[in-house]
Motif scaffolding. Structure first.
Motif, PDB file in Angstrom:
ATOM      1  N   MET A   6       0.843  -1.178   0.000  1.00 17.67           N
ATOM      2  CA  MET A   6       0.000   0.000   0.000  1.00 17.67           C
ATOM      3  C   MET A   6       0.888   1.241   0.000  1.00 17.67           C
ATOM      4  O   MET A   6       1.898   1.286   0.671  1.00 17.67           O
ATOM      5  CB  MET A   6      -0.901  -0.026   1.239  1.00 17.67           C
ATOM      6  CG  MET A   6      -1.756   1.217   1.371  1.00 17.67           C
ATOM      7  SD  MET A   6      -2.858   1.155   2.776  1.00 17.67           S
ATOM      8  CE  MET A   6      -4.048   0.011   2.163  1.00 17.67           C
ATOM      9  N   SER A   7       0.470   2.237  -0.760  1.00 17.76           N
ATOM     10  CA  SER A   7       1.237   3.470  -0.863  1.00 17.76           C
ATOM     11  C   SER A   7       1.254   4.210   0.469  1.00 17.76           C
ATOM     12  O   SER A   7       0.281   4.195   1.219  1.00 17.76           O
ATOM     13  CB  SER A   7       0.625   4.366  -1.932  1.00 17.76           C
ATOM     14  OG  SER A   7       1.309   5.593  -1.972  1.00 17.76           O
ATOM     15  N   ASP A   8       2.374   4.847   0.769  1.00 19.08           N
ATOM     16  CA  ASP A   8       2.438   5.663   1.983  1.00 19.08           C
ATOM     17  C   ASP A   8       2.561   7.140   1.622  1.00 19.08           C
ATOM     18  O   ASP A   8       2.901   7.963   2.436  1.00 19.08           O
ATOM     19  CB  ASP A   8       3.585   5.218   2.890  1.00 19.08           C
ATOM     20  CG  ASP A   8       4.943   5.335   2.213  1.00 19.08           C
ATOM     21  OD1 ASP A   8       5.001   5.612   1.011  1.00 19.08           O
ATOM     22  OD2 ASP A   8       5.949   5.142   2.913  1.00 19.08           O
ATOM     23  N   ARG A   9       2.272   7.468   0.359  1.00 18.57           N
ATOM     24  CA  ARG A   9       2.325   8.851  -0.102  1.00 18.57           C
ATOM     25  C   ARG A   9       0.915   9.427  -0.134  1.00 18.57           C
ATOM     26  O   ARG A   9       0.042   8.906  -0.813  1.00 18.57           O
ATOM     27  CB  ARG A   9       2.952   8.924  -1.506  1.00 18.57           C
ATOM     28  CG  ARG A   9       4.377   8.386  -1.529  1.00 18.57           C
ATOM     29  CD  ARG A   9       4.983   8.384  -2.918  1.00 18.57           C
ATOM     30  NE  ARG A   9       4.165   7.582  -3.822  1.00 18.57           N
ATOM     31  CZ  ARG A   9       3.873   7.915  -5.069  1.00 18.57           C
ATOM     32  NH1 ARG A   9       4.322   9.023  -5.592  1.00 18.57           N
ATOM     33  NH2 ARG A   9       3.135   7.122  -5.826  1.00 18.57           N
ATOM     34  N   LEU A  24      -6.941   5.858  -2.817  1.00 16.91           N
ATOM     35  CA  LEU A  24      -7.327   5.957  -1.412  1.00 16.91           C
ATOM     36  C   LEU A  24      -7.648   7.415  -1.131  1.00 16.91           C
ATOM     37  O   LEU A  24      -7.027   8.316  -1.703  1.00 16.91           O
ATOM     38  CB  LEU A  24      -6.190   5.490  -0.510  1.00 16.91           C
ATOM     39  CG  LEU A  24      -5.758   4.037  -0.667  1.00 16.91           C
ATOM     40  CD1 LEU A  24      -4.525   3.762   0.186  1.00 16.91           C
ATOM     41  CD2 LEU A  24      -6.891   3.101  -0.303  1.00 16.91           C
ATOM     42  N   VAL A  25      -8.592   7.668  -0.247  1.00 13.82           N
ATOM     43  CA  VAL A  25      -8.972   9.048   0.081  1.00 13.82           C
ATOM     44  C   VAL A  25      -9.373   9.116   1.547  1.00 13.82           C
ATOM     45  O   VAL A  25      -9.916   8.160   2.102  1.00 13.82           O
ATOM     46  CB  VAL A  25     -10.108   9.542  -0.850  1.00 13.82           C
ATOM     47  CG1 VAL A  25     -11.356   8.708  -0.703  1.00 13.82           C
ATOM     48  CG2 VAL A  25     -10.410  11.012  -0.643  1.00 13.82           C
ATOM     49  N   TRP A  48      -7.348  14.284   1.516  1.00 16.30           N
ATOM     50  CA  TRP A  48      -6.066  13.716   1.094  1.00 16.30           C
ATOM     51  C   TRP A  48      -6.317  12.512   0.198  1.00 16.30           C
ATOM     52  O   TRP A  48      -7.256  11.748   0.429  1.00 16.30           O
ATOM     53  CB  TRP A  48      -5.286  13.243   2.315  1.00 16.30           C
ATOM     54  CG  TRP A  48      -4.898  14.325   3.263  1.00 16.30           C
ATOM     55  CD1 TRP A  48      -5.706  14.926   4.186  1.00 16.30           C
ATOM     56  CD2 TRP A  48      -3.620  14.926   3.402  1.00 16.30           C
ATOM     57  NE1 TRP A  48      -4.994  15.869   4.878  1.00 16.30           N
ATOM     58  CE2 TRP A  48      -3.708  15.890   4.418  1.00 16.30           C
ATOM     59  CE3 TRP A  48      -2.399  14.741   2.758  1.00 16.30           C
ATOM     60  CZ2 TRP A  48      -2.630  16.665   4.804  1.00 16.30           C
ATOM     61  CZ3 TRP A  48      -1.325  15.512   3.154  1.00 16.30           C
ATOM     62  CH2 TRP A  48      -1.439  16.466   4.164  1.00 16.30           C
ATOM     63  N   VAL A  49      -5.467  12.321  -0.807  1.00 17.41           N
ATOM     64  CA  VAL A  49      -5.535  11.127  -1.656  1.00 17.41           C
ATOM     65  C   VAL A  49      -4.167  10.466  -1.703  1.00 17.41           C
ATOM     66  O   VAL A  49      -3.133  11.116  -1.531  1.00 17.41           O
ATOM     67  CB  VAL A  49      -6.027  11.439  -3.086  1.00 17.41           C
ATOM     68  CG1 VAL A  49      -7.463  11.925  -3.077  1.00 17.41           C
ATOM     69  CG2 VAL A  49      -5.115  12.415  -3.801  1.00 17.41           C
ATOM     70  N   SER A  50      -4.195   9.172  -1.941  1.00 10.49           N
ATOM     71  CA  SER A  50      -2.978   8.390  -2.075  1.00 10.49           C
ATOM     72  C   SER A  50      -3.096   7.556  -3.343  1.00 10.49           C
ATOM     73  O   SER A  50      -4.137   6.942  -3.596  1.00 10.49           O
ATOM     74  CB  SER A  50      -2.787   7.479  -0.869  1.00 10.49           C
ATOM     75  OG  SER A  50      -1.604   6.717  -0.990  1.00 10.49           O
TER      76      SER A  50
END
Length: 108
Positions: A1-4, A90-91, A99-101
């Protein structure tokens, strides 16, 4: 999963039933708010590049303003073709910001 994670809007800029286009990580993202949750999809319609964030939201269905392609914002599922699933981001809402990822990238 992205952490940005990228801040893309203030909560008050996206009312319930709203759709908005934003840019995160150099990509266009469409964000949506229903009474239940926030959702985010890749902002470019896969049909011919229409702006999904400028489409009409009815419940959980976004309609592309260019040619009428429809997607479920919760799943990314195209409403006429089960083989087309649009990319979800992701939001979240935190401290008054949306925030979105980006989705996980497939390994090369």
């Amino acid at each position: 999963m992205s952490d940005r994670w990228f801040a893309v809007a203030r909560d008050e800029e996206l009312p319930v039933g709203g759709a908005r286009e934003c840019v995160a990580d150099g990509r266009i993202v469409a964000i949506f708010r229903t009474a239940e949750a926030l959702y985010a999809l890749d902002g470019i319609c896969p049909h011919q590049g229409g702006p999904l964030g400028k489409g009409k939201l009815a419940g959980c269905i976004i309609t592309c303003p260019w040619h009428g392609w429809q997607f479920d914002i919760a799943t990314g599922q195209h409403q006429a073709s089960k083989s087309i699933v649009h990319t979800r981001w992701l939001v979240k809402s935190e401290a008054g910001e949306i925030w979105v990822s980006p989705p996980d990238e497939a390994p090369a």
